[in-house]
Design an enzyme around this catalytic site. Structure first.
Site, mmCIF file in Angstrom:
data_model
loop_
_atom_site.group_PDB
_atom_site.id
_atom_site.type_symbol
_atom_site.label_atom_id
_atom_site.label_comp_id
_atom_site.label_asym_id
_atom_site.label_seq_id
_atom_site.Cartn_x
_atom_site.Cartn_y
_atom_site.Cartn_z
ATOM 1 N N PHE A 134 0.860 -1.188 0.000
ATOM 2 C CA PHE A 134 0.000 0.000 0.000
ATOM 3 C C PHE A 134 0.891 1.230 0.000
ATOM 4 O O PHE A 134 1.752 1.381 0.866
ATOM 5 C CB PHE A 134 -0.937 0.022 1.215
ATOM 6 N N ASP A 219 9.105 2.391 1.561
ATOM 7 C CA ASP A 219 7.943 3.129 2.030
ATOM 8 C C ASP A 219 7.825 2.860 3.524
ATOM 9 O O ASP A 219 7.350 1.814 3.953
ATOM 10 C CB ASP A 219 6.684 2.678 1.271
ATOM 11 N N LYS A 248 2.587 9.504 8.620
ATOM 12 C CA LYS A 248 1.884 9.003 9.803
ATOM 13 C C LYS A 248 2.430 9.525 11.133
ATOM 14 O O LYS A 248 2.071 10.594 11.568
ATOM 15 C CB LYS A 248 1.873 7.474 9.768
HETATM 16 C C1 PLP Z 1 2.962 2.154 3.762
HETATM 17 C C2 PLP Z 1 1.995 3.260 3.471
HETATM 18 N N1 PLP Z 1 2.265 4.124 2.488
HETATM 19 C C3 PLP Z 1 1.433 5.148 2.205
HETATM 20 C C4 PLP Z 1 0.262 5.332 2.898
HETATM 21 C C5 PLP Z 1 -0.643 6.474 2.555
HETATM 22 O O1 PLP Z 1 -0.596 7.439 3.554
HETATM 23 P P1 PLP Z 1 -1.673 8.616 3.640
HETATM 24 O O2 PLP Z 1 -2.977 8.007 3.990
HETATM 25 O O3 PLP Z 1 -1.123 9.535 4.697
HETATM 26 O O4 PLP Z 1 -1.692 9.277 2.297
HETATM 27 C C6 PLP Z 1 -0.071 4.448 3.930
HETATM 28 C C7 PLP Z 1 -1.332 4.595 4.659
HETATM 29 O O5 PLP Z 1 -1.825 3.705 5.297
HETATM 30 C C8 PLP Z 1 0.821 3.381 4.227
HETATM 31 O O6 PLP Z 1 0.556 2.509 5.201
#
Ligand code: PLP
Length: 392
Positions: A134, A219, A248
């Site tokens: 994700f 990520d 986050k």
């Molecule tokens: C690994 C990862 N990358 C990106 C995101 C996207 O983050 P945001 O909701 O702040 O755009 C998330 C959200 O859960 C995530 O867990």
């Protein structure tokens, strides 16, 4: 009009919201509009690093908002530069770019990969990601995420993304071509079901990316900022990526994201990229407090110890065959599987009735991502509430 009626009248019906209206928080507890209190093991989806209402964070944010709330990136501001300095000095990377969210951080990583590929790999632009990853909800990060259900309503997707199975080095090896600019993975998949990467896989990725001359992007939007018991999850694999996405937990509840890159991947120059709000002074005042707290070695050791405590308690329950089929995690990023989606849904709703907020990560996986400041007593209370919810 009830608040739920307000949503159905005025808001896009885009969220499956839990039937609770939260109005207040303190430490690991939150309260709803009827005065009921909950232990918060969701922390706003792995965000509220220092819990709710941390006095130092509140003071820093309110002082900053009273002094200067916003400037844009056309000017220097000290909170932003102090956060950049803390991130670089506490990591193995060299430069920072601030954004507002995880999706934007992923998007920035992709733009860096493409620009880097143009300059260093004869126009390579493709980013290889993994199944069940994700990376966000912008168009490019949706294409990187590769969950068909997220993509279909918005097709066609931007070109240049390939997904391969997670934890499978051979699959990445087979997919790298002269079009590949970068490989992007989560060191532990969060939304995709709480799956830590194998150490051998991550080390193999580093070797492979070095041998092929492509960027390795982590990520760390969910795993970063102490969540896994080290400031960055990459430290636990003894591997340094070229680029990292953060968001986050960085602002402890204030919206901020960041991309860290090595000097050779720091390709952005004036005009390439931008953000009106990214690294805003108020968000950075919060991030400065968060980083000062989570870079303390004893704070991180405590996160590891608390995570091990929870996982060992859950594993004991799993070994007795009491409905839990698997337990996985790093630090306070913990997932456990129930035998079915229905069973997992039931635990979420019964736990809520018993005063515990839990969220899922995938169909039958429950996620424990409390504030990193959670106490052992609170963890014990939460585990007991999970037992009651499971009917044991
Ligand atoms: C690994 C990862 N990358 C990106 C995101 C996207 O983050 P945001 O909701 O702040 O755009 C998330 C959200 O859960 C995530 O867990």
């Amino acid at each position: 009009m009830d608040w739920k009626d307000l949503e159905s009248r005025y808001y896009h019906p885009a969220f499956r919201r839990l039937p609770v209206t939260l109005v207040r928080g303190q430490g690991t507890r939150v309260w709803d509009d009827e005065g009921k209190s909950y232990l918060d093991f969701a922390a706003g989806i792995a965000v509220s690093t220092l819990g709710h209402g941390d006095p130092e964070l509140c003071r820093a944010v309110s002082q900053q908002v009273e002094t200067l709330a916003h400037t844009s990136n056309l000017f220097y501001t000290t909170p932003q530069l102090e956060v950049a300095q803390r991130l670089v000095e506490n990591s193995d990377l060299d430069r920072v770019f601030f954004v507002n969210s995880g999706g934007e951080a992923g998007e920035t990583c992709i733009k860096i990969a493409r620009k880097w590929g143009k300059a260093n790999r004869t126009g390579a632009y493709e980013v290889i990601t993994t199944d069940h990853s994700f990376h966000g909800r912008t168009l490019a990060t949706t294409a990187a995420t590769g969950t068909v259900a997220y993509q279909e309503p918005f097709a066609p997707m931007p070109d240049g993304f390939t997904q391969v199975p997670f934890n499978d080095l051979g699959a990445i090896e087979d997919s790298i071509s002269d079009k590949t600019a970068a490989v992007m993975v989560e060191p532990m998949q969060g939304e995709g079901g709480m799956w830590p990467a194998d150490v051998g896989y991550i080390r193999g990725l580093r070797r492979l990316c070095d041998a092929e001359g492509v960027l390795l992007i982590f990520d760390e939007v969910q795993t970063g900022v102490g969540r896994t018991g080290s400031l960055f999850a990459y430290e636990q694999f003894d591997v340094v990526p070229d680029v990292i996405a953060l968001a986050k937990g960085l602002g402890g509840g204030l919206p901020i994201g960041a991309v860290l890159s090595s000097e050779s991947a720091s390709v952005l120059v004036p005009g390439d990229h931008g953000s009106t709000f990214g690294g805003n002074p108020v968000a950075c005042a919060a991030a400065r407090v968060v980083l000062d707290r989570v870079t303390d070695e004893s704070f991180l050791q405590d996160v590891v110890a608390k995570g091990e405590y929870v996982m060992s308690r859950l594993r004991t329950r799993a070994s007795k065959g009491l409905g839990i089929t698997d337990v996985r995690g790093l630090g306070l990023m913990i997932g456990f599987d129930m035998e079915s989606e229905d069973a997992a849904d039931q635990v979420v709703s019964r736990a809520r009735d018993n005063g515990l907020l839990l969220i899922k990560a995938g169909a039958a996986t429950l996620r424990i991502v409390p504030p990193l400041t959670v106490t052992r007593d609170e963890l014990e209370q939460g585990l007991e509430a999970i037992d009651v919810a499971r009917g044991v």
